[in-house]
Write a protein that holds these residues in place. Structure first.
Motif, PDB file in Angstrom:
ATOM      1  N   THR A  86       0.859  -1.185   0.000  1.00 48.70           N
ATOM      2  CA  THR A  86       0.000   0.000   0.000  1.00 48.70           C
ATOM      3  C   THR A  86       0.899   1.240   0.000  1.00 48.70           C
ATOM      4  O   THR A  86       2.114   1.126   0.132  1.00 48.70           O
ATOM      5  N   GLY A  87       0.258   2.390  -0.119  1.00 52.90           N
ATOM      6  CA  GLY A  87       1.000   3.651  -0.068  1.00 52.90           C
ATOM      7  C   GLY A  87       1.142   4.254  -1.452  1.00 52.90           C
ATOM      8  O   GLY A  87       1.149   3.551  -2.450  1.00 52.90           O
TER       9      GLY A  87
ATOM     10  N   GLY B 235      -4.895   6.886   4.715  1.00 48.21           N
ATOM     11  CA  GLY B 235      -4.796   5.491   4.280  1.00 48.21           C
ATOM     12  C   GLY B 235      -5.877   5.141   3.267  1.00 48.21           C
ATOM     13  O   GLY B 235      -5.631   4.441   2.282  1.00 48.21           O
TER      14      GLY B 235
ATOM     15  N   SER C 230      -5.032   6.781  -0.125  1.00 48.16           N
ATOM     16  CA  SER C 230      -4.005   6.010  -0.825  1.00 48.16           C
ATOM     17  C   SER C 230      -4.593   4.727  -1.416  1.00 48.16           C
ATOM     18  O   SER C 230      -4.289   4.355  -2.554  1.00 48.16           O
ATOM     19  N   ALA C 231      -5.462   4.062  -0.673  1.00 47.81           N
ATOM     20  CA  ALA C 231      -6.057   2.805  -1.157  1.00 47.81           C
ATOM     21  C   ALA C 231      -6.920   3.040  -2.403  1.00 47.81           C
ATOM     22  O   ALA C 231      -6.995   2.177  -3.284  1.00 47.81           O
TER      23      ALA C 231
ATOM     24  N   SER D  19       2.099  -0.527   7.694  1.00 51.66           N
ATOM     25  CA  SER D  19       1.356   0.691   7.990  1.00 51.66           C
ATOM     26  C   SER D  19      -0.053   0.342   8.441  1.00 51.66           C
ATOM     27  O   SER D  19      -0.889  -0.057   7.635  1.00 51.66           O
TER      28      SER D  19
ATOM     29  N   GLU E 285      -2.814   2.510   6.650  1.00 53.47           N
ATOM     30  CA  GLU E 285      -3.036   2.179   5.234  1.00 53.47           C
ATOM     31  C   GLU E 285      -3.725   0.829   5.084  1.00 53.47           C
ATOM     32  O   GLU E 285      -4.572   0.650   4.206  1.00 53.47           O
TER      33      GLU E 285
ATOM     34  N   SER F 210      -7.507   0.304   3.663  1.00 48.63           N
ATOM     35  CA  SER F 210      -7.788  -0.632   2.572  1.00 48.63           C
ATOM     36  C   SER F 210      -8.979  -1.525   2.903  1.00 48.63           C
ATOM     37  O   SER F 210      -9.789  -1.856   2.030  1.00 48.63           O
TER      38      SER F 210
END
Lengths: 328, 328
Positions: free
Chosen positions: A259-260, B16, B19-20, B277, B280, B284
């Motif tokens: 992820t990220g 998070g 980003s997902a 993380s 994150e 997700s």
């Protein structure tokens, strides 16, 4: 009122289901059905009778869920659609390539009978599939790895037994530790069949059999052994009974994902099973999905379902309120 | 057409989620909402704007699912019911004792608005709850064990930061290896709070602060530390930034159960997460359940759902047919 269970067949898996019923207060075994002469089949549950398979239609109103203990090669492709029009059914169909066809057949029959048919239940396919699917949905960028063992593969043991000169055999599937370590470490290795598992064979030869020929026949057997590093150990019948009588199995599914915004964070999800008895664990999974099948049909649902289509709460005897209080 | 996502709040968890979204082709970030002055919040996604929370009602027809990034103490008990009447929502509410009340509030609001509200999503509560629940249904006779770590507990780090003389702090929760080994070995130990986890604290003290007093205050803090073996290490601000900047976490859920007419067979189910993380990964999971919320509502379902109530297939962008072919 209990959920009334019938079992078709009385091999290892069916015995596992029978045993699991004693651990679930909301379940009751009504009858076992067999293709053999029922008088030759002695089951463990007191007060429950064994009937010929041909009598199954008479139990249409006496059984809530029929659990099919048969094999994927010839039994289930015929039995599951046949009985899905009369009963809610659960099977452990595991021939991956034929799942679409099996699904379609069971779906049609179950819808005609207003029943639920749950297919491909157990731990792989089954719990492992669930974990692969959910983990992939959560971490869409990554790799899945499935390792089986250390455990007895009944299919591979049977394949050895069919070789001339073999009296009995047990085959253990064993994950290659070095490969497992790389996956757990997030290295995302590319693994061949040979990289993932070794196969250990313990063989009882007939008196005077050609052991070198047996070993060669095993190691060169296509699909089953030729793509693996395989060891063959000849042992006595006594040793086989003493050290290899059980049916332990297990394995693990790993998802290695990132992820990220720069894919800079790694995540490893691992689901791991260590099972003293493969058929009893598989039977326990089938029974939990029998509960789900019963409830889904009671709510008016019909057709074929897999483990992907069933909300987890249906598996539990607890209410939604109790689950939220104790398990969430 | 993409599933249009809104995010309320822009802390670690919301980042998070943001980003997902870049990893899921069927998802699109529409807007981020904040209680702060929107002009002070810079997000990573180009072309997407930040709005004041008060503007949320104007997005009623522009957002399919609103993900709530707030905290369980004060934000979510108010926000989730409030917005569940306008949007499909997903939150990570984790105050176990208040889940029944939160569920009831969200259920009422979501039903009024014909929306879906998914609560308590993440990994614990969340994936760990799913594993506890399913494993317990499959092996009804047994024990559940949950271990967290090694990882950063943000709540415990915050608790240390509130102590006088503390400039910054990181708290790691660490499973006690000896206890874990006993559980994995099927010994079903009875474990106290102290037996299960230790707490490692890395503390940056203000110049001239009374370190002995800080250490005492930490170790004697009720609920957070007094029931644990706790270590306190004072470090420099540079060292904290260099070695403790990340938010790794993880842990594992074990079910140790028995089957067989004599309960003679042991089984161990383990689900294990190693996360670089925490926010994150949690983001997700929230996003996968946002997909489920969207689809469930489209099919005409309404009300509050937990992870127990949602069939796994809803989490995946793949069709049922593709899932059966590739994941079963």
């Amino acid at each position: 009122m209990s959920i009334r269970i019938g079992i078709l067949g009385y091999g290892n898996l069916s015995r596992g289901v029978e045993s699991a019923i004693t651990q679930n207060e909301d379940m009751e075994l009504v009858a076992v059905f067999t293709r053999r002469d029922p008088s030759t089949v002695a089951i463990k549950t007191e007060g429950v009778n064994v009937y010929a398979e041909s009598e199954l239609p008479d139990f249409k109103d006496k059984i809530d869920v029929l659990i099919l203990g048969g094999g994927s090669a010839t039994d289930l492709p015929e039995q599951t659609p046949k009985y899905a029009s009369m009963f809610n059914v659960v099977d452990s169909f595991d021939t991956h390539a034929r799942i679409p066809e099996h699904y379609a057949n069971v779906d049609k029959a179950a819808k005609e009978g207003n029943k639920i048919g749950v297919i491909s239940v157990g731990w792989d396919p089954g719990m492992f599939s669930l974990l692969r699917m959910v983990s992939t949905a959560v971490l869409p960028e990554g790799e899945n790895y499935t390792f089986w063992g250390r455990g007895v593969s009944q299919g591979h043991s049977d394949a050895i037994r069919r070789i001339e000169g073999v009296k009995d055999a047990r085959q253990y599937t064993v994950p290659v530790e070095d490969s497992v370590a790389k996956v757990r470490n997030g290295e995302n290795p590319e693994l061949t069949t040979r990289d993932k598992h070794t196969r250990e064979c313990f063989v009882v030869a007939e008196d005077g059999a050609d052991k070198a020929a047996i070993e060669k026949a095993i190691k060169e057997m296509p699909n089953y052994f030729s793509d693996y590093n395989t060891t063959v150990t000849f042992i006595s019948e006594e040793e086989l009974q003493k050290n290899h009588a059980g049916l332990p199995h297990g394995g693990f599914v790993l998802r290695s994902g990132v992820t990220g915004h720069e894919k800079e964070h790694k995540h490893i999800i691992e689901y791991n099973l260590k099972l003293d008895s493969n058929p009893e664990f598989t039977g326990s999974v089938l029974l939990a999905y029998a509960r789900a099948a019963y409830r889904l049909q009671k709510e008016g649902n019909t057709g074929c379902k897999t483990i992907f289509d069933i909300a987890p709460a249906y598996l539990s005897a607890l209410s939604g309120e109790e689950l939220r209080k104790t398990m969430l």
